[in-house]
Structure formats: structure tokens, C-alpha cells
Design a protein around this motif. Structure first.
Motif, PDB file in Angstrom:
ATOM      1  N   ALA A 174       0.864  -1.178   0.000  1.00 58.53           N
ATOM      2  CA  ALA A 174       0.000   0.000   0.000  1.00 58.53           C
ATOM      3  C   ALA A 174       0.899   1.225   0.000  1.00 58.53           C
ATOM      4  CB  ALA A 174      -0.898   0.013   1.233  1.00 58.53           C
ATOM      5  N   THR A 175       0.694   2.122  -0.928  1.00 59.10           N
ATOM      6  CA  THR A 175       1.548   3.309  -1.030  1.00 59.10           C
ATOM      7  C   THR A 175       0.789   4.452  -1.686  1.00 59.10           C
ATOM      8  OG1 THR A 175       3.631   4.177  -1.927  1.00 59.10           O
ATOM      9  CG2 THR A 175       2.504   2.512  -3.233  1.00 59.10           C
ATOM     10  N   HIS A 176       1.208   5.654  -1.347  1.00 64.54           N
ATOM     11  CA  HIS A 176       0.632   6.826  -2.018  1.00 64.54           C
ATOM     12  C   HIS A 176       1.599   7.395  -3.042  1.00 64.54           C
ATOM     13  CE1 HIS A 176       3.207   8.593   1.084  1.00 64.54           C
ATOM     14  NE2 HIS A 176       3.260   9.673   0.322  1.00 64.54           N
ATOM     15  N   MET A 177       2.752   6.734  -3.208  1.00 68.21           N
ATOM     16  CA  MET A 177       3.784   7.261  -4.101  1.00 68.21           C
ATOM     17  C   MET A 177       3.642   6.672  -5.509  1.00 68.21           C
ATOM     18  SD  MET A 177       7.010   7.278  -1.430  1.00 68.21           S
ATOM     19  CE  MET A 177       8.114   8.166  -2.527  1.00 68.21           C
ATOM     20  N   LYS A 178       3.378   7.542  -6.471  1.00 69.47           N
ATOM     21  CA  LYS A 178       3.136   7.111  -7.850  1.00 69.47           C
ATOM     22  C   LYS A 178       4.328   6.349  -8.423  1.00 69.47           C
ATOM     23  CE  LYS A 178       1.842   8.943 -12.379  1.00 69.47           C
ATOM     24  NZ  LYS A 178       1.607  10.174 -13.180  1.00 69.47           N
ATOM     25  N   GLU A 179       5.548   6.782  -8.084  1.00 66.20           N
ATOM     26  CA  GLU A 179       6.748   6.143  -8.623  1.00 66.20           C
ATOM     27  C   GLU A 179       6.852   4.682  -8.190  1.00 66.20           C
ATOM     28  OE1 GLU A 179      11.531   7.045  -9.059  1.00 66.20           O
ATOM     29  OE2 GLU A 179      10.394   7.988  -7.442  1.00 66.20           O
ATOM     30  N   ASP A 180       6.480   4.411  -6.929  1.00 68.47           N
ATOM     31  CA  ASP A 180       6.522   3.031  -6.436  1.00 68.47           C
ATOM     32  C   ASP A 180       5.559   2.153  -7.217  1.00 68.47           C
ATOM     33  OD1 ASP A 180       8.282   3.969  -4.530  1.00 68.47           O
ATOM     34  OD2 ASP A 180       6.703   4.328  -3.060  1.00 68.47           O
ATOM     35  N   ILE A 181       4.388   2.672  -7.472  1.00 69.68           N
ATOM     36  CA  ILE A 181       3.376   1.916  -8.217  1.00 69.68           C
ATOM     37  C   ILE A 181       3.877   1.622  -9.630  1.00 69.68           C
ATOM     38  CG2 ILE A 181       1.090   2.121  -9.280  1.00 69.68           C
ATOM     39  CD1 ILE A 181       0.965   1.452  -6.322  1.00 69.68           C
ATOM     40  N   GLU A 182       4.409   2.651 -10.300  1.00 70.36           N
ATOM     41  CA  GLU A 182       4.830   2.486 -11.692  1.00 70.36           C
ATOM     42  C   GLU A 182       6.009   1.538 -11.826  1.00 70.36           C
ATOM     43  OE1 GLU A 182       5.579   6.482 -12.895  1.00 70.36           O
ATOM     44  OE2 GLU A 182       3.480   6.905 -13.395  1.00 70.36           O
ATOM     45  N   LYS A 183       6.948   1.598 -10.896  1.00 67.88           N
ATOM     46  CA  LYS A 183       8.174   0.813 -11.022  1.00 67.88           C
ATOM     47  C   LYS A 183       8.058  -0.595 -10.461  1.00 67.88           C
ATOM     48  CE  LYS A 183      11.433   4.668 -11.209  1.00 67.88           C
ATOM     49  NZ  LYS A 183      12.644   5.278 -10.620  1.00 67.88           N
ATOM     50  N   LEU A 184       7.127  -0.811  -9.545  1.00 75.26           N
ATOM     51  CA  LEU A 184       7.095  -2.076  -8.815  1.00 75.26           C
ATOM     52  C   LEU A 184       5.949  -3.011  -9.164  1.00 75.26           C
ATOM     53  CD1 LEU A 184       7.978  -1.095  -5.125  1.00 75.26           C
ATOM     54  CD2 LEU A 184       9.285  -2.578  -6.627  1.00 75.26           C
ATOM     55  N   CYS A 185       4.764  -2.463  -9.345  1.00 75.08           N
ATOM     56  CA  CYS A 185       3.561  -3.294  -9.255  1.00 75.08           C
ATOM     57  C   CYS A 185       3.117  -3.872 -10.596  1.00 75.08           C
ATOM     58  CB  CYS A 185       2.418  -2.495  -8.638  1.00 75.08           C
ATOM     59  SG  CYS A 185       2.812  -1.934  -6.966  1.00 75.08           S
ATOM     60  N   ASP A 186       2.736  -5.147 -10.558  1.00 75.71           N
ATOM     61  CA  ASP A 186       2.173  -5.813 -11.730  1.00 75.71           C
ATOM     62  C   ASP A 186       0.682  -5.518 -11.852  1.00 75.71           C
ATOM     63  OD1 ASP A 186       4.607  -7.446 -12.416  1.00 75.71           O
ATOM     64  OD2 ASP A 186       4.232  -8.176 -10.396  1.00 75.71           O
ATOM     65  N   VAL A 187       0.022  -5.415 -10.715  1.00 78.02           N
ATOM     66  CA  VAL A 187      -1.415  -5.131 -10.675  1.00 78.02           C
ATOM     67  C   VAL A 187      -1.637  -4.069  -9.606  1.00 78.02           C
ATOM     68  CG1 VAL A 187      -3.727  -6.090 -10.325  1.00 78.02           C
ATOM     69  CG2 VAL A 187      -1.906  -7.537 -11.262  1.00 78.02           C
ATOM     70  N   VAL A 188      -2.483  -3.085  -9.911  1.00 75.27           N
ATOM     71  CA  VAL A 188      -2.751  -1.999  -8.965  1.00 75.27           C
ATOM     72  C   VAL A 188      -4.254  -1.886  -8.741  1.00 75.27           C
ATOM     73  CG1 VAL A 188      -2.463   0.455  -8.468  1.00 75.27           C
ATOM     74  CG2 VAL A 188      -0.721  -0.758  -9.797  1.00 75.27           C
ATOM     75  N   TYR A 189      -4.623  -1.731  -7.460  1.00 77.76           N
ATOM     76  CA  TYR A 189      -6.022  -1.567  -7.094  1.00 77.76           C
ATOM     77  C   TYR A 189      -6.212  -0.227  -6.395  1.00 77.76           C
ATOM     78  CZ  TYR A 189      -6.296  -6.620  -7.803  1.00 77.76           C
ATOM     79  OH  TYR A 189      -6.230  -7.876  -8.344  1.00 77.76           O
ATOM     80  N   ARG A 190      -7.326   0.438  -6.730  1.00 77.94           N
ATOM     81  CA  ARG A 190      -7.714   1.651  -6.019  1.00 77.94           C
ATOM     82  C   ARG A 190      -8.865   1.326  -5.074  1.00 77.94           C
ATOM     83  NH1 ARG A 190      -9.012   4.943 -10.013  1.00 77.94           N
ATOM     84  NH2 ARG A 190      -7.121   6.214  -9.978  1.00 77.94           N
ATOM     85  N   ILE A 191      -8.733   1.760  -3.820  1.00 77.37           N
ATOM     86  CA  ILE A 191      -9.804   1.608  -2.846  1.00 77.37           C
ATOM     87  C   ILE A 191     -10.438   2.963  -2.617  1.00 77.37           C
ATOM     88  CG2 ILE A 191     -10.405   0.890  -0.501  1.00 77.37           C
ATOM     89  CD1 ILE A 191      -7.999  -0.937  -0.499  1.00 77.37           C
ATOM     90  N   GLU A 192     -11.747   3.030  -2.805  1.00 75.68           N
ATOM     91  CA  GLU A 192     -12.466   4.295  -2.663  1.00 75.68           C
ATOM     92  C   GLU A 192     -13.895   4.020  -2.240  1.00 75.68           C
ATOM     93  OE1 GLU A 192     -13.186   8.432  -5.198  1.00 75.68           O
ATOM     94  OE2 GLU A 192     -12.167   6.753  -6.113  1.00 75.68           O
ATOM     95  N   LYS A 193     -14.315   4.686  -1.170  1.00 73.65           N
ATOM     96  CA  LYS A 193     -15.681   4.554  -0.655  1.00 73.65           C
ATOM     97  C   LYS A 193     -16.055   3.095  -0.413  1.00 73.65           C
ATOM     98  CE  LYS A 193     -17.255   8.859  -2.771  1.00 73.65           C
ATOM     99  NZ  LYS A 193     -18.214   9.508  -3.715  1.00 73.65           N
ATOM    100  N   GLY A 194     -15.097   2.335   0.121  1.00 73.54           N
ATOM    101  CA  GLY A 194     -15.358   0.956   0.495  1.00 73.54           C
ATOM    102  C   GLY A 194     -15.291  -0.041  -0.640  1.00 73.54           C
ATOM    103  N   ARG A 195     -15.115   0.445  -1.855  1.00 72.87           N
ATOM    104  CA  ARG A 195     -15.052  -0.426  -3.025  1.00 72.87           C
ATOM    105  C   ARG A 195     -13.620  -0.518  -3.561  1.00 72.87           C
ATOM    106  NH1 ARG A 195     -20.035  -3.058  -4.219  1.00 72.87           N
ATOM    107  NH2 ARG A 195     -21.726  -1.695  -3.512  1.00 72.87           N
ATOM    108  N   ILE A 196     -13.364  -1.539  -4.319  1.00 71.40           N
ATOM    109  CA  ILE A 196     -12.029  -1.712  -4.881  1.00 71.40           C
ATOM    110  C   ILE A 196     -12.141  -1.979  -6.371  1.00 71.40           C
ATOM    111  CG2 ILE A 196     -11.866  -4.223  -4.487  1.00 71.40           C
ATOM    112  CD1 ILE A 196      -8.931  -3.639  -3.527  1.00 71.40           C
ATOM    113  N   GLU A 197     -11.221  -1.386  -7.136  1.00 73.56           N
ATOM    114  CA  GLU A 197     -11.208  -1.606  -8.575  1.00 73.56           C
ATOM    115  C   GLU A 197      -9.776  -1.697  -9.068  1.00 73.56           C
ATOM    116  OE1 GLU A 197     -12.803   1.566 -10.877  1.00 73.56           O
ATOM    117  OE2 GLU A 197     -11.616   3.114  -9.879  1.00 73.56           O
ATOM    118  N   GLU A 198      -9.547  -2.500 -10.088  1.00 77.23           N
ATOM    119  CA  GLU A 198      -8.223  -2.597 -10.699  1.00 77.23           C
ATOM    120  C   GLU A 198      -8.027  -1.426 -11.641  1.00 77.23           C
ATOM    121  OE1 GLU A 198      -5.665  -5.632 -13.548  1.00 77.23           O
ATOM    122  OE2 GLU A 198      -7.313  -6.435 -12.353  1.00 77.23           O
ATOM    123  N   ILE A 199      -6.825  -0.832 -11.585  1.00 74.35           N
ATOM    124  CA  ILE A 199      -6.552   0.312 -12.464  1.00 74.35           C
ATOM    125  C   ILE A 199      -5.290   0.046 -13.266  1.00 74.35           C
ATOM    126  CG2 ILE A 199      -7.710   1.987 -10.999  1.00 74.35           C
ATOM    127  CD1 ILE A 199      -4.985   2.824  -9.904  1.00 74.35           C
TER     128      ILE A 199
END
Length: 210
Positions: A185-210
Motif C-alpha cells: 500500500a503506497t501513495h507514491m506514484k513512482e513506487d506503483i509504476e516501477k514495482l507493481c504488476d497489478v494496482v487496485y484503487r480503494i475508494e468509498k469501500g469499493r475496490i477496482e483494478e486500475i
């Protein structure tokens, strides 16, 4: 290792934090979670680690319901929120104390991890004298040292300088190549772009793949 989050709901009194969450995590992947503070990222990670229970639904590790069976997740280590260690012990002694619980690794392995994270020079310094970045690296060290199959990291790059962050990103990429399941779990865009194969956004109790 395969982790399945099935129809998970988490409520606190009448407030729904997470609603109908369904996810699958498999070996050799890094999964990222983004969302505002209070969106439920840390709560989800805590449930996966069995630190708290879902209100509804289940979490399976290799098809075993860890909550129903009252078991801790197998071969799983986590750093959630701020790392906490005994303040009057040295960094190395804190790791040795944790390692003594299962007695799976040698003192040489602990030194290897400290070296890998550039903490060897400070291994004999008491924890309360550590800087924020050093505390964070010691928290990551306790996740890595016993070579777990599952690593759960909540904002792992907090307080780190760019060189330390880059080194730890490379370590995590290498761990992924060895078949680990890594959740970040991170708020840093660079970590997401460089590390993650799959990214999920959690908002208002729901989760979606982005």
C-alpha cells in the motif's frame, strides 16, 4: 502460495469500511493498493495478516480459511503502519529477538540482511537513537530476514531517502522473481509504476483494478 479474499466486508459499528471485496494474489507478483488516507488500505492488509477479522466473507491461504481455523497466515511477514521495536535494544538485538521466536535463521543471516539494507554500521546503536529512515529499514529487515513467501508492506518507503528507496525497490523486484507474493500500500506514484504488476484503487469501500 495463493491468497483469496472472498466476499469480504468490514464494518465498524454501522460504518462500512470495505464492501464485497474479492481478490486473488498469486506467486511471483507485486500487487499495489492506492487510495486516500482512511480508505481502508491498512484495514485490508491487517485482515490478510489475520490481525483483525472480516465482518463477513473469508480469506484463504492455499484454500485454508485462516480466520475459521484460527491460524496465522503461513510464511507471512508484514510491516503495517509504523515499525515498532524495543527502544532500549540495539537494532541487531531487536532482529535477533524476533528471529528467536521460530529459530529459523542464523545470526549470519541477520547480518546479511542488515548489510543489504545499509544498517551494519548502526547495528549496535539502540533503536531509540535511530532516525526515521533507519527505523523504516529495520522494519523492512524483519520482513525480509526469514525469507517468507508472502510480504505485506504498508507505506514501506516512508522516511527513506531516494537511494534507500531505490535499493529496496530492487530488492523487492528480486524477491518477486523468486516467486514471492508481495502486497504494497503506497501513495507514491513512482513506487506503483516501477514495482507493481497489478494496482487496485480503494475508494468509498469499493475496490477496482486500475
Amino acid at each position: 502460495m495463493k491468497i483469496e479474499v472472498k466476499n469480504v466486508v468490514k464494518k465498524f459499528k454501522d460504518t462500512i469500511i470495505l464492501e464485497n471485496i474479492n481478490l486473488t494474489f498469486e506467486e511471483g507478483h507485486i500487487y499495489g493498493f492506492v487510495g486516500r488516507n482512511g480508505s481502508g488500505k491498512s484495514i485490508l492488509l491487517k485482515m490478510i495478516c489475520a490481525f483483525c477479522e472480516p465482518t463477513e466473507g473469508c480469506i484463504l491461504f492455499n484454500q485454508i480459511d485462516i480466520i475459521k481455523e484460527q491460524k496465522y497466515p503461513p510464511s507471512t511477514r508484514a510491516l503495517i503502519e509504523k515499525p515498532k521495536f524495543l527502544p532500549d535494544l540495539t537494532g541487531r538485538d531487536n532482529l535477533s529477538l524476533l528471529a528467536s521466536i521460530q529459530n529459523k535463521i542464523s545470526e549470519e543471516r541477520i547480518d546479511e540482511i542488515l548489510e543489504k539494507l545499509d544498517l551494519m554500521e548502526d547495528k549496535d546503536k539502540k533503536y531509540h537513537k535511530y532516525s526515521l529512515g533507519m527505523k523504516q529499514k529495520l522494519g523492512i529487515a524483519q520482513v525480509l530476514m526469514e525469507d517468507p513467501k508472502v510480504m505485506v508492506l504498508d507505506e514501506p518507503f516512508n522516511g527513506l531517502d531516494e537511494n534507500s528507496a531505490k535499493k529496496i525497490r530492487n530488492i523487492l523486484i528480486d524477491e518477486k522473481k523468486h516467486g514471492k507474493v508481495i502486497l504494497i500500500a503506497t501513495h507514491m506514484k513512482e513506487d506503483i509504476e516501477k514495482l507493481c504488476d497489478v494496482v487496485y484503487r480503494i475508494e468509498k469501500g469499493r475496490i477496482e483494478e486500475i
